[in-house]
Design a protein around this motif. Structure first.
Motif, PDB file in Angstrom:
ATOM      1  N   TRP A 103     -37.353   4.543  17.620  1.00  0.00           N
ATOM      2  CA  TRP A 103     -37.824   3.204  17.254  1.00  0.00           C
ATOM      3  C   TRP A 103     -36.798   2.145  17.629  1.00  0.00           C
ATOM      4  O   TRP A 103     -37.141   1.056  18.084  1.00  0.00           O
ATOM      5  N   PHE A 104     -35.526   2.459  17.449  1.00  0.00           N
ATOM      6  CA  PHE A 104     -34.477   1.528  17.843  1.00  0.00           C
ATOM      7  C   PHE A 104     -34.489   1.284  19.351  1.00  0.00           C
ATOM      8  O   PHE A 104     -34.151   0.204  19.821  1.00  0.00           O
ATOM      9  N   GLN A 105     -34.863   2.289  20.117  1.00  0.00           N
ATOM     10  CA  GLN A 105     -34.795   2.222  21.575  1.00  0.00           C
ATOM     11  C   GLN A 105     -36.085   1.733  22.227  1.00  0.00           C
ATOM     12  O   GLN A 105     -36.143   1.627  23.447  1.00  0.00           O
ATOM     13  N   THR A 106     -37.101   1.446  21.437  1.00  0.00           N
ATOM     14  CA  THR A 106     -38.372   0.968  21.985  1.00  0.00           C
ATOM     15  C   THR A 106     -38.778  -0.334  21.305  1.00  0.00           C
ATOM     16  O   THR A 106     -38.131  -0.781  20.363  1.00  0.00           O
ATOM     17  N   GLU A 107     -39.859  -0.878  21.776  1.00  0.00           N
ATOM     18  CA  GLU A 107     -40.306  -2.171  21.258  1.00  0.00           C
ATOM     19  C   GLU A 107     -41.340  -2.069  20.136  1.00  0.00           C
ATOM     20  O   GLU A 107     -41.604  -3.059  19.466  1.00  0.00           O
ATOM     21  N   SER A 108     -41.936  -0.884  19.972  1.00  0.00           N
ATOM     22  CA  SER A 108     -42.977  -0.789  18.948  1.00  0.00           C
ATOM     23  C   SER A 108     -43.127   0.639  18.436  1.00  0.00           C
ATOM     24  O   SER A 108     -42.689   1.603  19.069  1.00  0.00           O
ATOM     25  N   LYS A 109     -43.786   0.743  17.306  1.00  0.00           N
ATOM     26  CA  LYS A 109     -44.064   2.055  16.719  1.00  0.00           C
ATOM     27  C   LYS A 109     -45.068   2.821  17.575  1.00  0.00           C
ATOM     28  O   LYS A 109     -45.015   4.056  17.638  1.00  0.00           O
ATOM     29  N   ASP A 110     -45.969   2.099  18.239  1.00  0.00           N
ATOM     30  CA  ASP A 110     -46.930   2.765  19.126  1.00  0.00           C
ATOM     31  C   ASP A 110     -46.211   3.463  20.285  1.00  0.00           C
ATOM     32  O   ASP A 110     -46.579   4.574  20.677  1.00  0.00           O
ATOM     33  N   LEU A 111     -45.179   2.826  20.827  1.00  0.00           N
ATOM     34  CA  LEU A 111     -44.410   3.447  21.912  1.00  0.00           C
ATOM     35  C   LEU A 111     -43.635   4.667  21.420  1.00  0.00           C
ATOM     36  O   LEU A 111     -43.493   5.659  22.140  1.00  0.00           O
ATOM     37  N   VAL A 112     -43.143   4.608  20.182  1.00  0.00           N
ATOM     38  CA  VAL A 112     -42.460   5.755  19.588  1.00  0.00           C
ATOM     39  C   VAL A 112     -43.451   6.911  19.477  1.00  0.00           C
ATOM     40  O   VAL A 112     -43.134   8.052  19.825  1.00  0.00           O
ATOM     41  N   ALA A 113     -44.642   6.605  18.998  1.00  0.00           N
ATOM     42  CA  ALA A 113     -45.678   7.632  18.843  1.00  0.00           C
ATOM     43  C   ALA A 113     -45.985   8.301  20.185  1.00  0.00           C
ATOM     44  O   ALA A 113     -46.072   9.526  20.269  1.00  0.00           O
ATOM     45  N   GLN A 114     -46.129   7.498  21.227  1.00  0.00           N
ATOM     46  CA  GLN A 114     -46.394   8.054  22.561  1.00  0.00           C
ATOM     47  C   GLN A 114     -45.232   8.917  23.030  1.00  0.00           C
ATOM     48  O   GLN A 114     -45.433  10.008  23.555  1.00  0.00           O
ATOM     49  N   ARG A 115     -44.017   8.438  22.837  1.00  0.00           N
ATOM     50  CA  ARG A 115     -42.822   9.159  23.303  1.00  0.00           C
ATOM     51  C   ARG A 115     -42.658  10.503  22.596  1.00  0.00           C
ATOM     52  O   ARG A 115     -42.272  11.502  23.198  1.00  0.00           O
ATOM     53  N   LEU A 116     -42.965  10.540  21.294  1.00  0.00           N
ATOM     54  CA  LEU A 116     -42.740  11.749  20.498  1.00  0.00           C
ATOM     55  C   LEU A 116     -44.010  12.582  20.282  1.00  0.00           C
ATOM     56  O   LEU A 116     -43.966  13.592  19.569  1.00  0.00           O
ATOM     57  N   PHE A 117     -45.111  12.134  20.851  1.00  0.00           N
ATOM     58  CA  PHE A 117     -46.388  12.853  20.747  1.00  0.00           C
ATOM     59  C   PHE A 117     -46.842  13.019  19.302  1.00  0.00           C
ATOM     60  O   PHE A 117     -47.230  14.103  18.868  1.00  0.00           O
ATOM     61  N   ILE A 118     -46.759  11.914  18.559  1.00  0.00           N
ATOM     62  CA  ILE A 118     -47.244  11.873  17.186  1.00  0.00           C
ATOM     63  C   ILE A 118     -48.077  10.604  17.019  1.00  0.00           C
ATOM     64  O   ILE A 118     -48.095   9.753  17.899  1.00  0.00           O
ATOM     65  N   SER A 119     -48.751  10.478  15.907  1.00  0.00           N
ATOM     66  CA  SER A 119     -49.582   9.296  15.694  1.00  0.00           C
ATOM     67  C   SER A 119     -48.734   8.124  15.195  1.00  0.00           C
ATOM     68  O   SER A 119     -47.680   8.328  14.576  1.00  0.00           O
ATOM     69  N   PRO A 120     -49.202   6.897  15.435  1.00  0.00           N
ATOM     70  CA  PRO A 120     -48.477   5.728  14.911  1.00  0.00           C
ATOM     71  C   PRO A 120     -48.328   5.754  13.382  1.00  0.00           C
ATOM     72  O   PRO A 120     -47.312   5.317  12.853  1.00  0.00           O
ATOM     73  N   SER A 121     -49.321   6.305  12.691  1.00  0.00           N
ATOM     74  CA  SER A 121     -49.218   6.371  11.228  1.00  0.00           C
ATOM     75  C   SER A 121     -48.118   7.343  10.808  1.00  0.00           C
ATOM     76  O   SER A 121     -47.448   7.126   9.795  1.00  0.00           O
ATOM     77  N   THR A 122     -47.888   8.391  11.589  1.00  0.00           N
ATOM     78  CA  THR A 122     -46.796   9.321  11.297  1.00  0.00           C
ATOM     79  C   THR A 122     -45.451   8.633  11.504  1.00  0.00           C
ATOM     80  O   THR A 122     -44.511   8.834  10.724  1.00  0.00           O
ATOM     81  N   VAL A 123     -45.362   7.812  12.529  1.00  0.00           N
ATOM     82  CA  VAL A 123     -44.141   7.030  12.755  1.00  0.00           C
ATOM     83  C   VAL A 123     -43.876   6.139  11.545  1.00  0.00           C
ATOM     84  O   VAL A 123     -42.764   6.103  11.017  1.00  0.00           O
ATOM     85  N   ARG A 124     -44.912   5.425  11.099  1.00  0.00           N
ATOM     86  CA  ARG A 124     -44.751   4.546   9.934  1.00  0.00           C
ATOM     87  C   ARG A 124     -44.317   5.334   8.695  1.00  0.00           C
ATOM     88  O   ARG A 124     -43.456   4.894   7.935  1.00  0.00           O
ATOM     89  N   THR A 125     -44.906   6.513   8.497  1.00  0.00           N
ATOM     90  CA  THR A 125     -44.554   7.349   7.344  1.00  0.00           C
ATOM     91  C   THR A 125     -43.086   7.754   7.393  1.00  0.00           C
ATOM     92  O   THR A 125     -42.368   7.665   6.393  1.00  0.00           O
ATOM     93  N   HIS A 126     -42.624   8.191   8.565  1.00  0.00           N
ATOM     94  CA  HIS A 126     -41.211   8.572   8.694  1.00  0.00           C
ATOM     95  C   HIS A 126     -40.298   7.384   8.401  1.00  0.00           C
ATOM     96  O   HIS A 126     -39.296   7.520   7.693  1.00  0.00           O
ATOM     97  N   LEU A 127     -40.632   6.224   8.908  1.00  0.00           N
ATOM     98  CA  LEU A 127     -39.797   5.040   8.688  1.00  0.00           C
ATOM     99  C   LEU A 127     -39.814   4.618   7.217  1.00  0.00           C
ATOM    100  O   LEU A 127     -38.783   4.183   6.680  1.00  0.00           O
ATOM    101  N   GLN A 128     -40.963   4.756   6.557  1.00  0.00           N
ATOM    102  CA  GLN A 128     -41.034   4.455   5.127  1.00  0.00           C
ATOM    103  C   GLN A 128     -40.134   5.399   4.332  1.00  0.00           C
ATOM    104  O   GLN A 128     -39.440   4.979   3.404  1.00  0.00           O
ATOM    105  N   ARG A 129     -40.148   6.687   4.715  1.00  0.00           N
ATOM    106  CA  ARG A 129     -39.287   7.658   4.033  1.00  0.00           C
ATOM    107  C   ARG A 129     -37.808   7.332   4.251  1.00  0.00           C
ATOM    108  O   ARG A 129     -37.000   7.450   3.333  1.00  0.00           O
ATOM    109  N   VAL A 130     -37.460   6.947   5.470  1.00  0.00           N
ATOM    110  CA  VAL A 130     -36.069   6.592   5.764  1.00  0.00           C
ATOM    111  C   VAL A 130     -35.644   5.421   4.891  1.00  0.00           C
ATOM    112  O   VAL A 130     -34.575   5.438   4.269  1.00  0.00           O
ATOM    113  N   ARG A 131     -36.485   4.391   4.826  1.00  0.00           N
ATOM    114  CA  ARG A 131     -36.165   3.224   3.989  1.00  0.00           C
ATOM    115  C   ARG A 131     -36.036   3.623   2.520  1.00  0.00           C
ATOM    116  O   ARG A 131     -35.134   3.157   1.817  1.00  0.00           O
ATOM    117  N   ALA A 132     -36.928   4.490   2.057  1.00  0.00           N
ATOM    118  CA  ALA A 132     -36.877   4.937   0.660  1.00  0.00           C
ATOM    119  C   ALA A 132     -35.604   5.722   0.387  1.00  0.00           C
ATOM    120  O   ALA A 132     -34.985   5.572  -0.674  1.00  0.00           O
TER     121      ALA A 132
END
Length: 162
Positions: A103-132
């Motif tokens: 996420w730090f190396q890209t411009e959006s969560k959608d690009l992270v999802a594409q790069r890691l082959f996961i859904s954008p909602s999974t990206v958001r979930t991981h980031l929410q957990r990190v913040r928590a």
């Protein structure tokens, strides 16, 4: 329940990672009682760690808590956490760190999802957990720039990697 030394083999952190990445809630049960081993299992994402030298009731309590999706801290795990020199740092899983760095190396969560082959909602979930996790250790990180600062402070990423 996961035994780190199945069939007398060496410690299987990779196997533990695979099980956790598949979405299982894991209680590690092992003869290993070194603080470093316990903390590494927790970093990977184990819910609890029970040493085989501990009273069997701790194992029962840890499994019951895992089933209820609640935390349980046995005596050896508590001692390892207390002795941890990295206190104040959240215990991010390897996947959370991978998502965070992407996420730090890209411009959006959608690009992270594409790069890691996961859904954008999974990206958001991981980031929410990190913040928590950062909030749980008293180090709020509500914005992307705050998360970048925390990750640099904790050695997760270097400025040159951004």
């Amino acid at each position: 329940m996961f035994d780190l030394e199945q069939d007398g083999r060496r410690i299987d952190f990779a196997g533990l990672s695979r099980v956790i990445e598949r979405g299982y809630r894991v209680v590690v049960y092992s003869y290993q009682s070194a603080n470093e081993v316990i903390l590494r299992c927790l970093e990977i994402g184990a819910l609890s760690y029970i040493a085989k030298s501990e009273n069997k009731q701790h194992l029962i309590d840890a499994i019951t808590a895992a089933h209820a999706d609640e935390p349980y801290v046995g005596p050896r795990m508590a001692a390892a956490m207390f002795a941890n020199q990295d206190a104040g740092r959240p215990n991010l899983t390897s996947r959370e760190m991978e998502v965070l760095i992407a996420w730090f190396q890209t411009e959006s969560k959608d690009l992270v999802a594409q790069r890691l082959f996961i859904s954008p909602s999974t990206v958001r979930t991981h980031l929410q957990r990190v913040r928590a996790k950062y909030a749980s250790v008293g180090r709020q990180a509500q914005t992307k720039s705050a998360l970048v600062a925390r990750a640099i402070q904790d050695g997760i990423i270097a400025v040159d990697d951004l």
